[in-house]
Write an enzyme that holds these catalytic residues in place. Sequence first.
Site, PDB file in Angstrom:
ATOM      1  N   ASP A  11       0.866  -1.179   0.000  1.00 53.87           N
ATOM      2  CA  ASP A  11       0.000   0.000   0.000  1.00 53.87           C
ATOM      3  C   ASP A  11       0.899   1.224   0.000  1.00 53.87           C
ATOM      4  O   ASP A  11       1.787   1.346   0.849  1.00 53.87           O
ATOM      5  CB  ASP A  11      -0.888   0.029   1.247  1.00 53.87           C
ATOM      6  CG  ASP A  11      -1.978  -1.029   1.190  1.00 53.87           C
ATOM      7  OD1 ASP A  11      -2.269  -1.515   0.081  1.00 53.87           O
ATOM      8  OD2 ASP A  11      -2.531  -1.380   2.245  1.00 53.87           O
ATOM      9  N   ASP A 130     -13.866  -6.154  -2.416  1.00 55.22           N
ATOM     10  CA  ASP A 130     -13.777  -6.136  -0.952  1.00 55.22           C
ATOM     11  C   ASP A 130     -15.120  -6.608  -0.420  1.00 55.22           C
ATOM     12  O   ASP A 130     -16.154  -6.004  -0.713  1.00 55.22           O
ATOM     13  CB  ASP A 130     -13.501  -4.720  -0.440  1.00 55.22           C
ATOM     14  CG  ASP A 130     -12.136  -4.207  -0.890  1.00 55.22           C
ATOM     15  OD1 ASP A 130     -11.221  -5.039  -1.049  1.00 55.22           O
ATOM     16  OD2 ASP A 130     -11.984  -2.988  -1.083  1.00 55.22           O
TER      17      ASP A 130
END
EC number: 4.3.2.10
Length: 251
Positions: A11, A130
Amino acid sequence: MLTKRIIPCLDVKDGKTVKGVNFLNLRDAGDPVELGALYSQQGADELVFLDITATLEKRGTLVELVKRVAQHINIPFTIGGGIGSIEDVSACLNAGADKVSVNSSAIKNPALIDQLSKEFGNQCIVVAIDTRNVGGMNLVHSHGGTKPTDLDTIAWAKEMQERGAGELLLTSMDKDGTKAGFANELTAYISTHVSIPIIASGGAGTMEHFTDVFTLGKADAALAASIFHFKEIAIPELKSYLSGKGIHMRK
């Protein structure tokens, strides 16, 4: 038989890796390119870079990152984070990315996936999903997992395949960060209902969890972040452990 893949995920925010990386032998522990190069040397099969920078200059920051990664890393990598148009994808692929990951933009406009796969081929289009269990239903969430939708995860996975996704990156938000194992039941269920590869994400904590996600979860690839960043599991040992369990790994 297709080999299984191990994929570290980085990330990136404002050009730095987040999730607190503590590699002592790196000049800049927060540099995603150095970290990615290290994983590449250690035998990672692919890398995923997710840019979570919240800026208006999104495409510019993505493209700069892609260029740097492409110069230093010789394994396939996927870039994601705010990609929402043919122009975004074109810019990232031209800068050297192998694949792009699309998430919220596909929820907002599912036809985007048809357009992207037609324009670039489905081999470079990854749809990230997700999912979280809400009242007994696995529902897709958008905006980095913060906004629930009324989309059923299985139905959405099938629709994304039909529209031209070449791969699905499935993150269980219930498992993410727990280090208690992947969402094997859900992953296996989706895997049996689609024919494209599934990358499982969320919950990796031990080497055994990887065995489980490939066998019980029927995943094609497993993605993890902190266990690699914090050196809890080393990629060469993980791959040799999995080979010993009869799981076909890329050498």
